[in-house]
Write a protein that holds these residues in place. Structure first.
Motif, PDB file in Angstrom:
ATOM      1  N   GLY A   1     -15.692   9.642   5.833  1.00  0.00           N
ATOM      2  CA  GLY A   1     -14.589   8.631   6.208  1.00  0.00           C
ATOM      3  C   GLY A   1     -14.902   7.050   6.540  1.00  0.00           C
ATOM      4  O   GLY A   1     -14.599   6.380   7.277  1.00  0.00           O
TER       5      GLY A   1
ATOM      6  N   LEU B   1      -6.494   7.986   4.034  1.00  0.00           N
ATOM      7  CA  LEU B   1      -5.508   6.960   3.971  1.00  0.00           C
ATOM      8  C   LEU B   1      -4.278   7.116   4.318  1.00  0.00           C
ATOM      9  O   LEU B   1      -3.356   6.087   4.200  1.00  0.00           O
ATOM     10  CB  LEU B   1      -5.679   6.704   2.203  1.00  0.00           C
TER      11      LEU B   1
ATOM     12  N   ARG C   1      -5.027   9.584  10.057  1.00  0.00           N
ATOM     13  CA  ARG C   1      -5.955   8.645  10.919  1.00  0.00           C
ATOM     14  C   ARG C   1      -5.628   8.726  12.275  1.00  0.00           C
ATOM     15  O   ARG C   1      -6.310   8.754  13.051  1.00  0.00           O
ATOM     16  CB  ARG C   1      -5.835   7.310  10.253  1.00  0.00           C
TER      17      ARG C   1
ATOM     18  N   SER D   1      -6.035  -2.852  -1.667  1.00  0.00           N
ATOM     19  CA  SER D   1      -4.673  -2.042  -1.397  1.00  0.00           C
ATOM     20  C   SER D   1      -5.070  -0.724  -0.953  1.00  0.00           C
ATOM     21  O   SER D   1      -5.633   0.155  -1.607  1.00  0.00           O
ATOM     22  CB  SER D   1      -3.838  -2.360  -2.669  1.00  0.00           C
ATOM     23  N   ASN D   2      -4.287  -0.205   0.028  1.00  0.00           N
ATOM     24  CA  ASN D   2      -4.394   1.229   0.684  1.00  0.00           C
ATOM     25  C   ASN D   2      -5.877   1.638   0.625  1.00  0.00           C
ATOM     26  O   ASN D   2      -5.989   2.716  -0.172  1.00  0.00           O
ATOM     27  CB  ASN D   2      -3.277   2.097  -0.272  1.00  0.00           C
ATOM     28  N   SER D   3      -6.659   1.278   1.235  1.00  0.00           N
ATOM     29  CA  SER D   3      -8.134   1.407   1.255  1.00  0.00           C
ATOM     30  C   SER D   3      -8.670   1.255   2.618  1.00  0.00           C
ATOM     31  O   SER D   3      -8.139   0.572   3.616  1.00  0.00           O
ATOM     32  CB  SER D   3      -8.911   0.459   0.227  1.00  0.00           C
ATOM     33  N   LEU D   4      -9.765   2.019   2.952  1.00  0.00           N
ATOM     34  CA  LEU D   4     -10.465   1.968   4.401  1.00  0.00           C
ATOM     35  C   LEU D   4     -11.918   1.205   3.829  1.00  0.00           C
ATOM     36  O   LEU D   4     -12.466   1.581   2.938  1.00  0.00           O
ATOM     37  CB  LEU D   4     -10.781   3.201   4.917  1.00  0.00           C
ATOM     38  N   ILE D   5     -12.211   0.008   4.525  1.00  0.00           N
ATOM     39  CA  ILE D   5     -13.244  -0.619   4.307  1.00  0.00           C
ATOM     40  C   ILE D   5     -13.825  -0.735   5.512  1.00  0.00           C
ATOM     41  O   ILE D   5     -13.661  -1.066   6.658  1.00  0.00           O
ATOM     42  CB  ILE D   5     -12.773  -1.941   3.941  1.00  0.00           C
TER      43      ILE D   5
ATOM     44  N   PRO E   1     -13.158   2.640  10.103  1.00  0.00           N
ATOM     45  CA  PRO E   1     -13.199   1.446   9.227  1.00  0.00           C
ATOM     46  C   PRO E   1     -11.735   0.732   9.313  1.00  0.00           C
ATOM     47  O   PRO E   1     -10.877   1.582   9.462  1.00  0.00           O
ATOM     48  CB  PRO E   1     -13.412   2.054   7.938  1.00  0.00           C
ATOM     49  N   GLN E   2     -11.839  -0.419   8.814  1.00  0.00           N
ATOM     50  CA  GLN E   2     -10.409  -1.144   8.710  1.00  0.00           C
ATOM     51  C   GLN E   2      -9.465  -0.621   7.538  1.00  0.00           C
ATOM     52  O   GLN E   2     -10.236  -0.132   6.482  1.00  0.00           O
ATOM     53  CB  GLN E   2     -10.566  -2.617   8.537  1.00  0.00           C
ATOM     54  N   TYR E   3      -8.158  -0.707   7.850  1.00  0.00           N
ATOM     55  CA  TYR E   3      -7.378  -0.080   6.878  1.00  0.00           C
ATOM     56  C   TYR E   3      -6.482  -1.138   6.178  1.00  0.00           C
ATOM     57  O   TYR E   3      -5.787  -2.013   6.920  1.00  0.00           O
ATOM     58  CB  TYR E   3      -6.333   1.076   7.192  1.00  0.00           C
ATOM     59  N   ILE E   4      -6.458  -1.261   5.020  1.00  0.00           N
ATOM     60  CA  ILE E   4      -5.736  -2.164   4.304  1.00  0.00           C
ATOM     61  C   ILE E   4      -4.847  -1.560   3.435  1.00  0.00           C
ATOM     62  O   ILE E   4      -5.036  -0.948   2.582  1.00  0.00           O
ATOM     63  CB  ILE E   4      -6.710  -3.123   3.283  1.00  0.00           C
ATOM     64  N   SER E   5      -3.414  -1.649   3.761  1.00  0.00           N
ATOM     65  CA  SER E   5      -2.518  -1.004   3.210  1.00  0.00           C
ATOM     66  C   SER E   5      -2.149  -1.567   1.699  1.00  0.00           C
ATOM     67  O   SER E   5      -2.479  -2.706   1.293  1.00  0.00           O
ATOM     68  CB  SER E   5      -1.121  -1.073   4.173  1.00  0.00           C
ATOM     69  N   ASN E   6      -1.219  -1.015   1.102  1.00  0.00           N
ATOM     70  CA  ASN E   6      -0.760  -1.286  -0.473  1.00  0.00           C
ATOM     71  C   ASN E   6       0.202  -2.457  -0.219  1.00  0.00           C
ATOM     72  O   ASN E   6       0.504  -3.121  -1.499  1.00  0.00           O
ATOM     73  CB  ASN E   6      -0.177  -0.148  -0.972  1.00  0.00           C
TER      74      ASN E   6
ATOM     75  N   ALA F   1      -0.434  -5.062   1.881  1.00  0.00           N
ATOM     76  CA  ALA F   1      -1.364  -6.098   2.257  1.00  0.00           C
ATOM     77  C   ALA F   1      -1.919  -7.163   1.281  1.00  0.00           C
ATOM     78  O   ALA F   1      -1.873  -6.766   0.110  1.00  0.00           O
ATOM     79  CB  ALA F   1      -2.403  -5.630   3.107  1.00  0.00           C
TER      80      ALA F   1
END
Lengths: 375, 400
Positions: free
Chosen positions: A35, A260, A265, A294-298, B285-290, B292
């Protein structure tokens, strides 16, 4: 039942063939990254602490260096205590005849001293190949209300094909009427299957384990639980919220990608029941001029100059200019070089994919790049 | 008595930082958030640890609660130690009565007992107002080499800006000839960085003398250092090269944050050999949507981004909803930017809410001359739907 009166026991490794995936070649199941910034053990450990449990023993077998490094003194979970707290229970820690942690049963037997010394009346045993965030306090209440001897947390759905997995027939009153133990070939059937979160009196566990060992038994599931179904009141407690069992790269991949979905979450990272983990001092993630995410966890420490889509990036992952990462899970320290394209790839820690490469797996069969490997 | 320490540090963290306006209404300046996950005090604290100084006294006075809470037992900086470690030193009651710290020198004077306990040869006096990475061990070596009573870290600044600083005229051998405090017409561009190393035996005596002088304002810069200089003590300037910023004003705080994003940044926070430590929240973790679009930005864990973020620094757990735009701004932990709101050239403090279609701040080219500046939204402020907050405004939460 008060949480202070419950001793937590965590099996850091799995047992049986399904416990051996590529991910556990270099580490225990407990320390498999998950995760974006967690390790598998963070879930049972945080759940225990959130419920108010103050003493936890972690049973380890081998390969536990990364686990010890991760949990340290137990401070991130407030388990670095003068009294009680967290204990690592390595093999060969007793003088009894069986000292290795080869099976679930023998490992419980080998911690007899630890169990005997603990002042708690109850014991809550969990695995580390499971992801969930449940309130154990509700489980304690359920156990008391049912006047159960044993309560086992289960999930209803298609059972994974795991050797030794317990499957239950459960009555309307949640009492378990029948237990079958999987031989590992009956995955996919719709049933109630065990999450291996088991609550009982400590004295009962000690008694059951001792007598099973005395009878040369080898299976916790068959010889301790199933064999005693006629004489014990065993109840099933249904798991709620997001949950997953990991038994292969494929299920590992899915359990990560599931995050995602904002709903999953929200269920797993409920701020009222936080999942704690080791704190690393990474800088915030840095997005470059040409970053497209896009649509990702960083996670913290990432530096992104390229494109990232439907993916999970652990700490300190570097995506260089022109690189495209899709549907992938990149563990800590992975570097993806210029103009490299990845699709459905799992990279283990510190993997390096050099420039101008093109790796593509499939969701049903993701490509796995081993720890510190260079492509 | 504790084990002897060669050098300990005293960190002056009592400043109000009034030029930061509403950002320091409830917290001391060193506790002001910086760079996506840090607070200003993390820089001198991390420098201490990385320089091998493991005993640090933090002198607090103004609004110490949050700072005390943040420093806690010092664990994030590895300063939870059996010998030494970090100690919060607030003014306390003594037999003669209770006294606030009257000035920076008086603050150290009141803690002579604390310092004596470690029997140090040298004491570093640091301020909690600056962003920089510096090896104090190198400076200490210089101090010893020059056999100085006092060594002051010095940085060459732009001549055009020199009049904003305390300046030093330095001789060829490194000794200080003269001090100039923010002179209108500077004769030097060598600015003091607010980092001092003293030989403790000397400083101790000067502090006692200074306290006995009823005319003194008990300040290091105004009283103690001039007194040492006049008495002919060896005062040397230690030349430092590298990134150093005073973040005492809204503009400089904003600018120093923006420096972190710049591709040509001179300060690398990601240096494994010189980590900057901080007390970190435990967030996913941070989430960046589609939907964004995130570029040129620093984003911390726990953020959920659906809108546009460009040239900005977002702290932990910030939410940017669909259609919202954040440009050239700093958003502190827990703030929520709702749908289609626009935030430009602003600093939004902790847990603020910018409602839908609100507009906060403006670009310079969209403002009349002299009306542009950074907009500041205070903590817990809610900017209502469609509300327009012009450039340079400062909005604080109304007291209940």
């Amino acid at each position: 039942m008060r949480a202070k009166n419950v001793l937590g026991i965590i099996h850091a490794q799995g047992y049986g063939p399904q416990a051996h995936t590529e991910l556990t070649a270099v580490r225990t199941f407990a320390s498999v990254p998950y995760g974006g910034r967690y390790r598998m053990i963070d879930f049972p450990l945080s759940n225990m602490v959130n419920a108010g449990i103050t003493q936890v023993g972690i049973i380890t077998e081998s390969n536990f260096q990364s686990l010890v490094d991760h949990v340290g003194s137990g401070r991130p979970w407030d388990l670095a205590r003068k009294r009680e707290g967290m204990f690592i229970l390595p093999p060969y820690n007793t003088s009894s005849a069986i000292t290795d942690h080869g099976t679930r049963l023998s490992s419980l037997y080998s911690i007899s001293d630890f169990l005997g010394k603990a002042r708690q009346e109850y014991v809550l045993i969990t695995d580390t190949n499971t992801i969930y965030n449940i309130d154990y306090k509700d489980l304690f209440k359920f156990h008391t209300e049912k006047e159960a001897d044993v309560t086992i947390v289960y999930k209803h759905g298609k059972a994974p094909a795991i050797q030794g997995l317990m499957m239950f027939a459960i009555g309307d009153d949640k009492r378990i009427n029948e237990i079958s133990v999987s031989n590992g070939n009956d995955g996919g059937i719709e049933t109630n299957y065990s999450f291996n979160i088991i609550l009982m009196r400590k004295s009962l566990l000690e008694y059951l384990v001792r007598s099973a060992i005395a009878h040369n038994a080898t299976s916790f599931e068959r010889d301790v639980i199933q064999a005693n179904l006629p004489t014990l009141k065993i109840y099933g407690y249904p798991i709620t919220g997001y949950s997953a069992i990991i038994d292969s790269l494929k299920t590992y991949y899915k359990a990560n990608i599931d995050l995602l979905d904002p709903e999953n979450r929200k269920l797993l990272f409920d701020p009222k029941k936080p999942v704690d983990t080791k704190i690393c001092d990474n800088v915030p993630a840095k997005y470059g001029l040409d970053a497209k995410v896009s649509n990702s966890l960083i996670a913290d420490g990432c530096v992104i100059e390229g494109e990232v889509e439907n993916s999970i990036l652990f700490r300190d992952v570097k995506i260089e200019r022109g690189a495209i990462v899709k549907n992938s899970i990149l563990m800590q320290g992975t570097v993806v070089g210029n103009h490299t394209t990845l699709n459905a790839v799992i990279t283990d820690k510190n993997a390096v994919i050099t420039s101008n490469k093109n790796l593509s797996g499939d969701e049903s069969y993701p490509i796995y790049i081993a720890k510190s490997a260079t492509v | 008595m504790a084990r002897k320490n060669e050098c300990i540090a005293m960190l002056l963290a009592g400043g109000q930082g009034s030029r930061l306006g509403i950002l320091t209404k409830r917290i001391a300046k060193p506790a002001v958030p910086f760079g996506g996950k840090y607070r200003i005090i993390d820089f001198p604290l991390s420098n201490c640890v990385n320089s091998g100084i493991h005993t640090v006294g933090v002198l607090t006075q103004y609004q110490p609660l949050e700072l005390n809470d943040y420093i806690g037992n010092g664990e994030p900086w590895d300063l939870d130690r059996a010998n030494g470690g970090v100690h919060i030193l607030s003014p306390y009651q003594q037999i003669e009565g209770t006294e606030w710290y009257k000035g920076t020198a008086n603050a150290i004077y009141q803690n002579i007992n604390f310092i004596d306990k470690y029997d140090p040869e040298y004491v570093a006096i640091l301020s909690g107002d600056h962003i920089y990475k510096m090896d104090y061990a190198d400076m200490l070596a210089y101090h010893k080499e020059k056999d100085a009573a006092c060594t002051i870290a010095m940085l060459e600044v732009d001549w055009s800006e020199a009049s904003r600083f305390g300046l030093m005229i330095v001789n060829d051998d490194g000794t200080i000839q003269e001090f100039e405090e923010k002179p209108p017409e500077p004769h030097s561009n060598k600015a003091s960085m607010g980092v001092y190393i003293f030989t403790w035996k000397k400083l101790r005596q000067y502090l006692i003398d200074d306290e006995a002088n009823p005319k003194s304002s008990n300040d290091f810069g105004k009283d103690v250092i001039p007194a040492m200089h006049e008495a002919g003590e060896t005062m040397v300037a230690y030349p430092f090269k590298g990134y150093w910023r005073d973040v005492g004003t809204i503009d400089s705080l904003w600018m120093a944050n923006m420096d972190l994003i710049s591709p040509e940044t001179e300060i690398d926070l990601d240096d494994p050999g010189w980590k900057i430590y901080a007390r970190s929240p435990s967030a996913p973790p941070q989430y960046i949507s589609n939907r964004a679009r995130v570029r040129n930005s620093l984003i911390a864990e726990g953020c959920e981004i659906e809108g546009d973020v460009d040239f900005s620094v977002l702290f932990a757990n910030v939410v940017v909803e669909d259609g919202a735009v954040i440009r050239d701004s700093i958003i502190m932990p827990g703030s929520v930017i709702k749908k289609n709101a626009v935030v430009e050239y602003s600093i939004v403090a902790e847990n603020a809410i910018i409602d839908e279609y609100a507009r906060v701040g403006a670009r310079e080219q969209d403002c009349a001359e002299g009306e542009w500046g950074i907009t500041v939204i205070g903590e817990n402020v809610e900017i209502k739907e469609k509300e327009i907050v012009p450039a340079k405004s400062m909005i604080a939460k109304e007291e209940a």
